[in-house]
Design an enzyme around this catalytic site. Structure first.
Site: not given
Length: 642
Positions: A37, A198, A374, A403, A119, A351
């Site tokens: 990253r 899922k 996500g 053209w 954060r 991933g």
């Protein structure tokens, strides 16, 4: 998507706030175990440095939940970046407040500052206005190069745009280009491969892709729910019983949409969920009551690979089995090879899918590997991502070559090939060519994997009928055109097309999802009589009757003075811009300023490589409709590369 990037703004001497996704994995000693990253942002950072900017980097790491947690400090990341970019990276112990303000204030052009974890403040994830304002106060402009968090309406992603302009970094630009193309205008045949555990995780993606793809392949644990919906017994395999009804609906929808839906026909089963569990391959109707489907079988692998042959666009997200166990990773690796070998524009996210590419050494054969998990899923669902919505829009330049009645099919093919080759490296402008109708289908094959788009020179407004020699909107769409030229001055002059006819054609174009290039312009007599403004403004107003604001915002308008076509005469850049400004003002009066600012306005009339730069420097000229000069690939490419 019409978004500004760092290529579109002046960066010299500017302090630039860059939101990056440096949420990298670390061991217990805080050593970075995968710097992918960080390396992905280097092109953006090097570009900013080359342009003379001072860089202020902002990121998050882990989930500190609004508290200062030492193990989630970005200081080790700053050290890792310094080694990769071979340049000192300063570090501020906070991202706002006195520490950050002091560090950013003293930052000089060519220097890099990394702020502490965003954060560590709860205000970041709450998109707090005051926190957003504090971040914005550190810089002159913001850059979003963190696609992976762009589905989050956080302060550093969305809130900051309320105080300073936000543009895309090069990594973000690439994500928008590839994923946006897959969502809005993919080359066909289009094949999507969706895997994972899922159905519930990817309902939106599947439902949206069913309206766009030619073939949809479903594997992994979610395939079990679809197999159960078809009446197969799946033993102890993972299944979402509550989603069986939904799976049935999606199967019906695929059939109704003429989408080829492929599910596993054989699977690798074991009686225990373990890496060393004995396993065998059985047909999907032979899974016993104690069996668990943990991978796709050989027959399915071959069928999925066959479905990719001839594809022009392939999107893959999610593994075909329990990829983390080598015994059940074979199917995912087989799909990775099939995607890499397809020759299509390939976009891979998730991933496990990315890990399969890296494990097999096939990453280099993929067109684009998405950095957002996500975020890429939500984008494929067709959702508007807050981080992308916050990026400033720009009217991307468009150069169209008309053209006219020149070029046989073979000549057109050769010219198209040269245009594609000579304009391949240009990302700052959209390129459109309009061959004769007889050459459209042949030329389309040349343009399939290029950025050059196809246009028809005209069309009738009726879908079908006794209109000898005419071509319908459906025919134009069917032959592969994305654009159509409408109301060209020569059509008005020689074939008596009226404003009413032009209006009907515009409406028909939008009905068939074609982007019209509307042409307007005055004669020499009208120009000399001082009637340019009233005449051109009247043409625009008459053409747009009955159109929606959304349609008008997406179209292209070309001002092409009749007196300048084929005469070698051209309007001065100032005069051309004055009329283009008039066109925009007319649109604003009818549909409002916001819509008018989105409309791309071209100038046409003896445009050449020698005058394109002067024309494009003007505020309301967004490109050119090129006539004679478009028949020379080298000259046309110089116009594109102005």
């Amino acid at each position: 998507m019409n978004k500004k990037s760092i290529r579109d703004i002046d960066l010299a001497g500017k302090k630039v706030f860059v939101r990056v996704d440096y949420n990298v994995p670390m061991d217990k000693e805080q050593n970075i175990t995968d710097d992918t990253r960080i390396r992905a942002t280097l092109p953006t950072l090097n570009y900013l440095l080359k342009q003379g900017a001072a860089i202020i980097l902002a990121a998050h790491l882990g989930r500190p939940k609004g508290s200062v947690v030492a193990e989630f400090s970005l200081k080790p990341v700053a050290a890792a970046l310094a080694k990769l970019i071979d340049k000192k990276v300063q570090f501020a112990a906070d991202c706002v407040g006195r520490e950050a303000e002091k560090a950013s204030k003293g930052l000089q052009s060519g220097e890099i500052l990394m702020l502490e974890n965003l954060r560590f403040h709860k205000a970041e994830e709450k998109n707090d206005a005051d926190f957003s304002k504090q971040l914005a106060s550190l810089a002159d402009v913001a850059v979003n190069d963190a696609f992976g968090v762009s589905h989050r309406a956080h302060a550093s992603v969305e809130g900051i745009s309320q105080y300073i302009p936000v543009v895309a970094g090069l990594l973000m630009e690439k994500e928008i280009a590839f994923l946006g193309q897959a969502v809005t205008n993919p080359a066909h045949p289009f094949v999507a491969i969706i895997g994972g555990a899922k159905v519930s995780d990817k309902i939106g993606v599947i439902a949206n892709l069913l309206t766009k793809v030619d073939t949809l392949i479903i594997g992994g644990g979610m395939a079990n729910t679809f197999l159960a919906a078809q009446g197969y017994g799946i033993g102890k395999s993972l299944i979402e019983t509550e989603k069986i009804a939904l799976a049935k609906e999606l199967i019906v929808k695929a059939k109704a949409s003429h989408v080829n839906l492929l599910l596993p026909t054989d699977v690798v089963v074991a009686e225990a969920f373990a890496a060393d569990a004995p396993h065998k391959t059985v047909a999907v109707d032979k899974i016993d009551e104690n069996g668990m489907a943990l991978d796709i079988g050989c027959q399915t692998q071959q069928a999925f690979a066959q479905a990719l042959k001839g594809a022009k666009t392939v999107v893959w997200n999610g593994p075909m089995g329990v990829f983390e166990m080598d015994a059940f990773a074979v199917g995912t690796e087989a799909v990775a090879k099939a995607v890499a070998d397809s020759g299509a524009v390939s976009i891979v996210g998730g991933g496990d899918s990315i890990a399969a590419l890296e494990k097999t050494g096939l990453s280099g054969q993929i067109s684009h590997i998405s950095t957002g998990g996500g975020a890429s899923l939500e984008y494929l669902e067709g959702k508007v991502l807050p981080g992308i919505a916050a990026i400033a829009e720009v009217r991307h330049p468009l150069i169209a070559g008309n053209w006219k009645m020149h070029q046989t099919v073979n000549e057109a093919l050769a010219l198209a090939q040269d245009v594609v080759k000579l304009t391949a490296g240009v990302s700052q402008a959209d390129v459109v060519i309009a061959p004769t109708f007889t050459a459209l289908y042949a030329v389309r094959s040349v343009l399939c994997n290029s950025k050059v788009k196809l246009a028809a020179q005209t069309m009738h407004y009726e879908q079908k009928g006794a209109f000898t020699g005419e071509i319908s909107p459906e025919m134009v769409k069917d032959v592969g055109c994305e654009y159509v030229i409408i109301g060209h001055s020569e059509r008005r002059q020689y074939f008596a097309e009226t404003d009413e006819t032009v209006n009907k054609k515009l409406i028909a174009a939008f009905n068939y999802q074609l982007t019209p290039i509307l042409c307007v312009g005055e004669s020499l007599e009208q120009k000399e009589a001082g009637q340019t403004n009233s005449f051109v403004g009247g043409q625009v107003a008459a053409a747009l009757v009955g159109l929606t604001a959304e349609q008008v915002a997406s179209m292209v308008i070309a001002y092409e003075p009749i007196w300048a076509i084929g005469t070698g005469r051209t309007a001065s850049a100032e005069d051309a811009n004055a009329v283009c400004s008039l066109v925009r003002i007319t649109v604003a009066k009818l549909f409002g300023d916001e819509i008018a600012q989105k409309v791309r306005i071209l100038y046409g009339g003896s445009v050449k490589a020698g005058n394109i730069a002067e024309l494009m420097a003007k505020s309301d000229i967004d490109g050119a409709l090129v006539g004679g000069a478009a028949l020379d690939a080298e000259g046309f490419s110089k116009i594109v590369q102005y």
